[in-house]
Design a protein around this motif. Structure first.
Motif, mmCIF file in Angstrom:
data_model
loop_
_atom_site.group_PDB
_atom_site.id
_atom_site.type_symbol
_atom_site.label_atom_id
_atom_site.label_comp_id
_atom_site.label_asym_id
_atom_site.label_seq_id
_atom_site.Cartn_x
_atom_site.Cartn_y
_atom_site.Cartn_z
ATOM 1 N N ASP A 1 0.830 -1.206 0.000
ATOM 2 C CA ASP A 1 0.000 0.000 0.000
ATOM 3 C C ASP A 1 0.866 1.259 0.000
ATOM 4 O OD1 ASP A 1 -2.250 -1.565 0.013
ATOM 5 O OD2 ASP A 1 -2.650 -1.329 2.164
ATOM 6 N N ALA A 2 1.915 1.247 0.815
ATOM 7 C CA ALA A 2 2.772 2.426 0.939
ATOM 8 C C ALA A 2 3.497 2.727 -0.368
ATOM 9 C CB ALA A 2 3.776 2.224 2.071
ATOM 10 N N LEU A 3 3.965 1.704 -1.047
ATOM 11 C CA LEU A 3 4.658 1.907 -2.319
ATOM 12 C C LEU A 3 3.691 2.374 -3.404
ATOM 13 C CD1 LEU A 3 6.978 -1.242 -2.309
ATOM 14 C CD2 LEU A 3 7.693 1.130 -1.994
ATOM 15 N N SER A 4 2.529 1.746 -3.461
ATOM 16 C CA SER A 4 1.544 2.096 -4.478
ATOM 17 C C SER A 4 1.083 3.538 -4.332
ATOM 18 C CB SER A 4 0.350 1.146 -4.387
ATOM 19 O OG SER A 4 -0.663 1.511 -5.299
ATOM 20 N N THR A 5 0.832 3.960 -3.104
ATOM 21 C CA THR A 5 0.366 5.321 -2.839
ATOM 22 C C THR A 5 1.357 6.360 -3.352
ATOM 23 O OG1 THR A 5 -0.867 4.607 -0.885
ATOM 24 C CG2 THR A 5 -0.273 6.936 -1.007
ATOM 25 N N ARG A 6 2.638 6.030 -3.316
ATOM 26 C CA ARG A 6 3.680 6.985 -3.690
ATOM 27 C C ARG A 6 4.170 6.808 -5.124
ATOM 28 N NH1 ARG A 6 3.283 5.870 1.338
ATOM 29 N NH2 ARG A 6 3.677 7.456 2.941
ATOM 30 N N GLY A 7 3.572 5.884 -5.852
ATOM 31 C CA GLY A 7 3.972 5.675 -7.234
ATOM 32 C C GLY A 7 5.352 5.078 -7.394
ATOM 33 N N LEU A 8 5.828 4.383 -6.367
ATOM 34 C CA LEU A 8 7.137 3.742 -6.434
ATOM 35 C C LEU A 8 7.014 2.361 -7.078
ATOM 36 C CD1 LEU A 8 8.427 4.781 -2.904
ATOM 37 C CD2 LEU A 8 9.523 5.375 -5.081
ATOM 38 N N PRO A 9 8.101 1.817 -7.632
ATOM 39 C CA PRO A 9 8.037 0.486 -8.244
ATOM 40 C C PRO A 9 7.474 -0.540 -7.262
ATOM 41 C CG PRO A 9 10.131 1.531 -8.747
ATOM 42 C CD PRO A 9 9.446 2.420 -7.754
ATOM 43 N N PRO A 10 6.607 -1.432 -7.722
ATOM 44 C CA PRO A 10 5.984 -2.402 -6.815
ATOM 45 C C PRO A 10 6.944 -3.495 -6.383
ATOM 46 C CG PRO A 10 5.341 -2.858 -9.065
ATOM 47 C CD PRO A 10 6.121 -1.572 -9.108
ATOM 48 N N LEU A 11 6.597 -4.130 -5.287
ATOM 49 C CA LEU A 11 7.366 -5.263 -4.793
ATOM 50 C C LEU A 11 7.224 -6.464 -5.714
ATOM 51 C CD1 LEU A 11 6.466 -4.972 -1.029
ATOM 52 C CD2 LEU A 11 8.811 -5.142 -1.877
ATOM 53 N N GLN A 12 8.257 -7.287 -5.718
ATOM 54 C CA GLN A 12 8.235 -8.562 -6.418
ATOM 55 C C GLN A 12 8.582 -9.668 -5.418
ATOM 56 O OE1 GLN A 12 10.986 -8.228 -9.710
ATOM 57 N NE2 GLN A 12 10.110 -6.289 -10.404
ATOM 58 N N GLY A 13 8.356 -10.906 -5.796
ATOM 59 C CA GLY A 13 8.732 -12.021 -4.930
ATOM 60 C C GLY A 13 7.785 -12.214 -3.764
ATOM 61 N N VAL A 14 8.296 -12.774 -2.670
ATOM 62 C CA VAL A 14 7.438 -13.155 -1.548
ATOM 63 C C VAL A 14 6.754 -11.956 -0.904
ATOM 64 C CG1 VAL A 14 8.726 -15.260 -1.031
ATOM 65 C CG2 VAL A 14 9.385 -13.123 0.077
ATOM 66 N N LEU A 15 7.371 -10.780 -0.951
ATOM 67 C CA LEU A 15 6.753 -9.605 -0.338
ATOM 68 C C LEU A 15 5.611 -9.043 -1.178
ATOM 69 C CD1 LEU A 15 9.743 -7.608 1.226
ATOM 70 C CD2 LEU A 15 8.207 -9.268 2.288
ATOM 71 N N ALA A 16 5.421 -9.585 -2.370
ATOM 72 C CA ALA A 16 4.282 -9.175 -3.194
ATOM 73 C C ALA A 16 3.027 -9.963 -2.839
ATOM 74 C CB ALA A 16 4.607 -9.363 -4.675
ATOM 75 N N GLY A 17 3.153 -10.919 -1.933
ATOM 76 C CA GLY A 17 2.010 -11.714 -1.505
ATOM 77 C C GLY A 17 1.235 -11.034 -0.391
ATOM 78 N N PRO A 18 0.161 -11.680 0.085
ATOM 79 C CA PRO A 18 -0.684 -11.074 1.119
ATOM 80 C C PRO A 18 -0.188 -11.353 2.537
ATOM 81 C CG PRO A 18 -1.641 -13.144 0.408
ATOM 82 C CD PRO A 18 -0.408 -12.942 -0.433
ATOM 83 N N GLY A 19 -0.647 -10.518 3.471
ATOM 84 C CA GLY A 19 -0.465 -10.789 4.889
ATOM 85 C C GLY A 19 0.955 -10.620 5.401
ATOM 86 N N ILE A 20 1.264 -11.417 6.419
ATOM 87 C CA ILE A 20 2.568 -11.375 7.075
ATOM 88 C C ILE A 20 3.418 -12.527 6.548
ATOM 89 C CG2 ILE A 20 3.795 -11.389 9.275
ATOM 90 C CD1 ILE A 20 1.893 -9.038 8.984
ATOM 91 N N THR A 21 4.646 -12.226 6.194
ATOM 92 C CA THR A 21 5.568 -13.284 5.785
ATOM 93 C C THR A 21 6.908 -13.042 6.455
ATOM 94 O OG1 THR A 21 6.387 -14.549 3.885
ATOM 95 C CG2 THR A 21 6.547 -12.145 3.752
ATOM 96 N N LYS A 22 7.789 -14.019 6.357
ATOM 97 C CA LYS A 22 9.120 -13.884 6.943
ATOM 98 C C LYS A 22 10.166 -13.854 5.840
ATOM 99 C CE LYS A 22 8.186 -15.814 11.511
ATOM 100 N NZ LYS A 22 8.573 -16.839 12.520
ATOM 101 N N VAL A 23 11.146 -12.989 6.044
ATOM 102 C CA VAL A 23 12.240 -12.825 5.090
ATOM 103 C C VAL A 23 13.548 -13.102 5.821
ATOM 104 C CG1 VAL A 23 13.457 -11.198 3.591
ATOM 105 C CG2 VAL A 23 10.962 -11.121 3.749
#
Length: 231
Positions: free
Chosen positions: A36-58
């Motif tokens: 949401d934060a990236l989209s609101t600011r027009g920044l390039p979107p996330l790719q990979g596991v962080l592009a999925g929903p909810g909470i994940t671990k990296v």
């Protein structure tokens, strides 16, 4: 000033976790908030596991994988996002201020990130690659991305193929180095200071490897890992 000739502290030697523990060091990230934060600011979107929903671990290994990819502006932003998300964790304090600054200086940030990554890939000195992202006075060249986060970017930009030379330096690590770095500042480290820090941790890793009689090679980021957890 850091005592570059200081011997490896005994408590650190006793606490080395091994490469698997370091690479498996994972942090929970709120993917929805980041997207949401990236989209609101027009920044390039996330790719990979962080592009999925909810909470994940990296994990560190996940971010290192990005560091081994082709150096492109798109990949540089992904590497920045992942290293920042890993460093900030689930709560991601001041994420909006950081991304506001990134959006306001997107073109310049792209240039600096690519240049720093290329310097890492070429094996330039710690002082030089740090200086790409940080001024001579220790201030981040990208607003809101100071040394604690620029060193994470440099660290992960090395990828997994070679032992790390450029290491994470933040206020916790600096504070826990007080026995060899009296009066250590907890922010705004100068480029030559960062170089000395990397030299000391590299030396300690070599000393630890020798003390293990070649049973295994101790990585320099094991030093950073145990320094962060030092009590």
């Amino acid at each position: 000033m850091i005592n570059a000739d200081a011997p490896l502290p005994e408590d650190l030697f006793a606490a080395f976790p091994g490469e698997d523990a370091v690479m498996g060091h994972e942090i929970a990230v709120n993917c929805d908030r980041w997207q949401d934060a990236l989209s609101t600011r027009g920044l390039p979107p996330l790719q990979g596991v962080l592009a999925g929903p909810g909470i994940t671990k990296v994990s560190r290994a996940d971010v290192f994988e990005l560091g081994g990819r082709e150096i492109t502006p798109s990949n540089a932003f992904q590497l920045l996002y992942y290293s920042l998300a890993w460093g900030l964790g689930r709560r991601a304090p001041r994420l909006h201020q950081r991304l506001n600054a990134l959006a306001a200086h997107q073109d310049r940030a792209e240039e600096l990130l690519v240049e720093a990554w290329q310097g890492v890939r070429s094996g330039e000195s710690a002082q030089d690659v740090y200086g790409v992202l940080t001024t001579d006075k220790g201030k981040g060249r990208i607003p809101w991305f100071g040394p604690a986060f620029s060193t994470k970017f440099l660290y992960f930009a090395q990828g997994q193929e070679a032992p790390p030379r450029y290491l994470i330096l933040d206020q916790v690590v600096a504070r826990n180095l007080s026995d060899v770095w009296p009066g250590a500042p907890t922010a705004a480290w100068f480029p030559d200071t960062y170089a000395r820090y990397c030299a000391v941790t590299g030396s300690w890793a070599e000393q630890a490897t020798e003390r293990l009689d070649g049973a295994r090679k101790v990585r320099a980021d094991e030093i950073e890992f145990v320094l962060f957890k030092r009590r």
